[in-house]
Motif scaffolding. Structure first.
Motif, PDB file in Angstrom:
ATOM      1  N   LYS A  23       0.813  -1.225   0.000  1.00 32.30           N
ATOM      2  CA  LYS A  23       0.000   0.000   0.000  1.00 32.30           C
ATOM      3  C   LYS A  23       0.848   1.277   0.000  1.00 32.30           C
ATOM      4  N   LYS A  24       2.151   1.150  -0.182  1.00 27.34           N
ATOM      5  CA  LYS A  24       2.999   2.335  -0.316  1.00 27.34           C
ATOM      6  C   LYS A  24       2.661   3.044  -1.627  1.00 27.34           C
ATOM      7  N   VAL A  25       2.927   4.352  -1.665  1.00 29.83           N
ATOM      8  CA  VAL A  25       2.593   5.158  -2.839  1.00 29.83           C
ATOM      9  C   VAL A  25       3.836   5.840  -3.389  1.00 29.83           C
ATOM     10  N   ALA A  26       4.091   5.629  -4.671  1.00 25.12           N
ATOM     11  CA  ALA A  26       5.153   6.358  -5.371  1.00 25.12           C
ATOM     12  C   ALA A  26       4.532   7.637  -5.922  1.00 25.12           C
ATOM     13  N   LYS A  27       5.162   8.769  -5.698  1.00 26.58           N
ATOM     14  CA  LYS A  27       4.545  10.060  -6.013  1.00 26.58           C
ATOM     15  C   LYS A  27       4.398  10.327  -7.507  1.00 26.58           C
ATOM     16  N   ASN A  28       5.118   9.589  -8.339  1.00 26.06           N
ATOM     17  CA  ASN A  28       4.972   9.727  -9.791  1.00 26.06           C
ATOM     18  C   ASN A  28       5.387   8.416 -10.458  1.00 26.06           C
ATOM     19  N   ARG A  29       5.413   8.392 -11.773  1.00 27.77           N
ATOM     20  CA  ARG A  29       5.678   7.161 -12.512  1.00 27.77           C
ATOM     21  C   ARG A  29       7.170   6.881 -12.724  1.00 27.77           C
ATOM     22  N   PHE A  30       8.035   7.743 -12.262  1.00 23.57           N
ATOM     23  CA  PHE A  30       9.461   7.599 -12.544  1.00 23.57           C
ATOM     24  C   PHE A  30      10.169   6.691 -11.537  1.00 23.57           C
ATOM     25  N   MET A  31      10.906   5.742 -12.062  1.00 14.63           N
ATOM     26  CA  MET A  31      11.758   4.873 -11.251  1.00 14.63           C
ATOM     27  C   MET A  31      13.209   5.107 -11.642  1.00 14.63           C
ATOM     28  N   LYS A  32      14.053   5.383 -10.631  1.00 11.31           N
ATOM     29  CA  LYS A  32      15.486   5.372 -10.886  1.00 11.31           C
ATOM     30  C   LYS A  32      15.886   3.901 -10.923  1.00 11.31           C
ATOM     31  N   ALA A  33      16.191   3.398 -12.113  1.00 15.02           N
ATOM     32  CA  ALA A  33      16.489   1.977 -12.298  1.00 15.02           C
ATOM     33  C   ALA A  33      17.838   1.621 -11.683  1.00 15.02           C
ATOM     34  N   PRO A  34      18.040   0.354 -11.325  1.00 14.33           N
ATOM     35  CA  PRO A  34      19.315  -0.059 -10.722  1.00 14.33           C
ATOM     36  C   PRO A  34      20.489   0.120 -11.679  1.00 14.33           C
ATOM     37  N   LEU A  35      21.579   0.648 -11.154  1.00 17.10           N
ATOM     38  CA  LEU A  35      22.835   0.788 -11.890  1.00 17.10           C
ATOM     39  C   LEU A  35      23.969   0.335 -10.967  1.00 17.10           C
ATOM     40  N   SER A  36      24.885  -0.466 -11.479  1.00 19.59           N
ATOM     41  CA  SER A  36      26.018  -0.906 -10.661  1.00 19.59           C
ATOM     42  C   SER A  36      26.976   0.257 -10.447  1.00 19.59           C
ATOM     43  N   SER A  82      17.501   7.184   5.357  1.00 19.35           N
ATOM     44  CA  SER A  82      16.926   8.373   6.004  1.00 19.35           C
ATOM     45  C   SER A  82      17.014   9.597   5.107  1.00 19.35           C
ATOM     46  N   LYS A  83      18.172   9.819   4.511  1.00 23.81           N
ATOM     47  CA  LYS A  83      18.349  11.012   3.685  1.00 23.81           C
ATOM     48  C   LYS A  83      17.548  10.931   2.393  1.00 23.81           C
ATOM     49  N   ALA A  84      17.461   9.744   1.814  1.00 30.36           N
ATOM     50  CA  ALA A  84      16.684   9.603   0.584  1.00 30.36           C
ATOM     51  C   ALA A  84      15.206   9.873   0.846  1.00 30.36           C
ATOM     52  N   LYS A  85      14.689   9.361   1.946  1.00 30.33           N
ATOM     53  CA  LYS A  85      13.258   9.487   2.246  1.00 30.33           C
ATOM     54  C   LYS A  85      12.851  10.909   2.610  1.00 30.33           C
ATOM     55  N   GLN A  86      13.817  11.743   2.991  1.00 28.35           N
ATOM     56  CA  GLN A  86      13.510  13.137   3.305  1.00 28.35           C
ATOM     57  C   GLN A  86      12.961  13.896   2.093  1.00 28.35           C
ATOM     58  N   HIS A  87      13.213  13.366   0.904  1.00 28.16           N
ATOM     59  CA  HIS A  87      12.806  14.047  -0.330  1.00 28.16           C
ATOM     60  C   HIS A  87      11.513  13.483  -0.903  1.00 28.16           C
ATOM     61  N   GLY A  88      10.823  12.657  -0.102  1.00 25.60           N
ATOM     62  CA  GLY A  88       9.521  12.165  -0.533  1.00 25.60           C
ATOM     63  C   GLY A  88       9.572  11.039  -1.538  1.00 25.60           C
ATOM     64  N   THR A  89      10.729  10.412  -1.694  1.00 26.97           N
ATOM     65  CA  THR A  89      10.845   9.284  -2.598  1.00 26.97           C
ATOM     66  C   THR A  89      10.817   7.992  -1.806  1.00 26.97           C
ATOM     67  N   LEU A  90      10.494   6.894  -2.472  1.00 22.73           N
ATOM     68  CA  LEU A  90      10.616   5.568  -1.877  1.00 22.73           C
ATOM     69  C   LEU A  90      11.993   5.040  -2.207  1.00 22.73           C
ATOM     70  N   ILE A  91      12.707   4.521  -1.212  1.00 22.89           N
ATOM     71  CA  ILE A  91      14.047   3.986  -1.444  1.00 22.89           C
ATOM     72  C   ILE A  91      13.988   2.457  -1.319  1.00 22.89           C
ATOM     73  N   VAL A  92      14.321   1.789  -2.396  1.00 24.14           N
ATOM     74  CA  VAL A  92      14.209   0.331  -2.491  1.00 24.14           C
ATOM     75  C   VAL A  92      15.546  -0.244  -2.932  1.00 24.14           C
ATOM     76  N   ALA A  93      15.962  -1.328  -2.284  1.00 24.26           N
ATOM     77  CA  ALA A  93      17.253  -1.945  -2.577  1.00 24.26           C
ATOM     78  C   ALA A  93      17.088  -3.108  -3.550  1.00 24.26           C
ATOM     79  N   GLN A  94      17.885  -3.100  -4.602  1.00 24.65           N
ATOM     80  CA  GLN A  94      17.929  -4.283  -5.476  1.00 24.65           C
ATOM     81  C   GLN A  94      18.886  -5.288  -4.843  1.00 24.65           C
ATOM     82  N   ILE A  95      18.404  -6.492  -4.553  1.00 19.70           N
ATOM     83  CA  ILE A  95      19.243  -7.514  -3.941  1.00 19.70           C
ATOM     84  C   ILE A  95      19.449  -8.658  -4.914  1.00 19.70           C
ATOM     85  N   SER A  96      20.667  -9.193  -4.917  1.00 15.03           N
ATOM     86  CA  SER A  96      21.034 -10.065  -6.026  1.00 15.03           C
ATOM     87  C   SER A  96      22.053 -11.118  -5.624  1.00 15.03           C
ATOM     88  N   HIS A  97      22.080 -12.192  -6.394  1.00 13.81           N
ATOM     89  CA  HIS A  97      23.061 -13.279  -6.297  1.00 13.81           C
ATOM     90  C   HIS A  97      23.473 -13.552  -7.742  1.00 13.81           C
TER      91      HIS A  97
END
Length: 488
Positions: free
Chosen positions: A26-39, A113-128
């Protein structure tokens, strides 16, 4: 003056500003833009020193706060590895039980904490990485089956993989994805994205190219997707949906190779994933053996996004999950059209936003209609080196509301800057060859405009086997020759 892709017929970007609600968390992203994962390749790698190996730093904090301030609805990190012996590349960040130290957690808490101060959702890409683990890290990595990756698109070679037993799938894979997810939840992240695309371990289970199993994890698309549903259910057991924690996944919409994942199979797998409760599915395509980050047919160029024709079919089968599409978006008309034709809900942006860190803000306020024009075209190697350098430059300084987000980040469209960068890139590749001849592994970022901190972004290791040394040196030399053509 930054050079941008020419747009002949501008369109209203309003639809791109629509909020997206994730169905389970039920989280809400404020717009349609996703910063895609980059190594990012900004972490140190030293297996003998757990305190620093794969640890995030203030470079990551600064970088991700700037992207968060750039107006994205959701910001995804680059690969965070769940196993220190199965890296995409030295330079990845790592979160595992063995390396879980208080000071390492503090960095992740600060970043969230710092990312969320700007009203964005911060999500971690986890990988093997599975069989795509660099040979210098692991000569016999785990995979779904013992199908070796002979070489990738850049000529690099990999070890012979070990097929996971059913018990190892539980202890070496599922439990590690859960542990990493729980650490990130406790550090304040809004969620995780499982990396199930581009030939990494989860994708190795999903694709017939690499999955030759005859047990419950092999055969039908539903069986091959079993590991995904089991990881999800195990995460939800530890972090229930009532917490509001997002769980998404990145999937290939298609693989362009023999026995590779077909679009029809991807549709069936996406249905399984949607039914179990994933919040979002990010669609991409291609593998190390056959990259998909360019247009395969001339007829698709007008569609802009590399995988839109495949994503449209998958999205029709999705009932609940939010769908993001990543790869190829460069203009507002292309983005708007993809949403309006119902090929995607959200727009994933990667390479264009290492220089344009506030691209969403500029689009939504009507300032721009397109991305910065890359002088390297579709050359992934050159684009990758430039993007890594720009990310390092952005990470050198903390976010300040009084300065442009791109302060200190090179404008690769400036002719003088481009010439200087190409020269630095050329010297960097020559240094790789010299190190290889001296039996050293050498990995890092082109040392250009890094305020004298270039050495901080370099990883070296001694003791390579001579056969590996010669192969790697040869590959590096071939890449070096390729770069020569860009010298001014």
């Amino acid at each position: 003056m930054v050079k941008r892709i020419v747009v002949e017929n501008p369109v209203d970007p309003k639809i791109l500003g629509d909020a997206l609600t994730f169905p389970t968390s039920k989280k809400v992203a404020k717009n349609r833009f996703m910063k895609a994962p980059l190594s990012e390749n900004l972490a140190k790698w030293d297996p003998t020193n757990p305190a620093i190996s794969g640890a995030a730093s203030n470079l990551h904090v600064n970088l991700y706060e700037k992207w968060a301030a750039g107006g994205f609805g959701i910001v995804l990190t680059g690969n965070i590895m769940v196993d220190q012996m199965h890296l995409e590349s030295p330079g990845n960040t790592i979160i595992t039980k063995e390396l879980d130290l208080p000071h390492r957690r503090e960095i992740w808490k600060n970043l969230a904490s710092k990312a969320k101060q700007h009203g964005t959702l911060i999500v971690a890409q986890i990988s093997h990485a599975g069989r795509q683990t660099a040979l210098i890290v692991n000569q016999h990595p785990f995979s779904s089956s013992d199908v070796q990756l002979k070489r990738d698109a850049y000529g690099r070679e990999y070890g012979v993989p070990i097929a996971l037993t059913e018990e190892q799938i539980k202890t070496e894979i599922i439990e590690k994805f859960v542990y990493t997810s729980k650490v990130l939840y406790e550090c304040g992240f809004d969620g995780v994205e499982l990396h199930g695309a581009h030939g990494y371990l989860i994708a190795q289970f999903l694709s017939r190219t690499t999955n030759k199993r005859t047990d419950k994890y092999g055969g039908s698309p539903q069986n091959r997707a079993r590991i995904v549903t089991e990881i999800y259910e195990a995460i939800r057991k530890e972090i229930p949906e009532s917490t509001g924690f997002i769980v998404g996944i990145k999937l290939n919409s298609v693989e362009f190779q023999r026995e590779g994942l077909t679009n029809e199979e991807a549709i069936q797998i996406a249905k399984e994933i949607d039914n179990v409760g994933f919040d979002f599915i990010e669609l991409s395509g291609g593998t190390y053996e056959e990259m998909g980050f360019s247009h395969k047919k001339k007829s698709t160029i007008a569609r802009e996004a590399f995988f839109l024709e495949f994503a449209e079919k998958i999205k029709l089968a999705i009932k609940s999950a939010v769908v993001y599409l990543t790869g190829g978006f460069r203009t507002v008309p292309g983005m708007v059209k993809a949403v309006e034709c119902k090929g995607t809900d959200g727009i994933g942006l990667g390479r264009p936003i290492t220089q344009d860190m506030d691209f969403p803000i500029k689009i939504l306020n009507g300032t721009v209609q397109s991305a910065v024009e890359s002088p390297f075209g579709d050359d992934l190697a050159s684009n990758g080196l430039a993007c890594n350098c720009q990310m390092a430059q952005a990470g050198l300084f903390p976010y300040s509301p009084d300065k442009p987000l791109t302060d200190g980040v090179m404008d690769i469209t400036d002719e003088k800057t481009l010439k200087e960068f190409k020269r630095a890139q050329n010297e960097f590749m020559q240094n790789i060859i010299r190190k290889m001849i001296g039996k050293q592994f050498y990995h890092g970022i082109v040392p250009y405009r890094l305020n004298g901190q270039g050495k901080d972004f370099v990883i070296e290791a001694d003791g390579l086997e001579i056969s590996l040394l010669l192969r790697t040196a040869l590959c590096a030399f071939l890449v070096f020759l390729k770069f020569q053509s860009y010298m001014c």
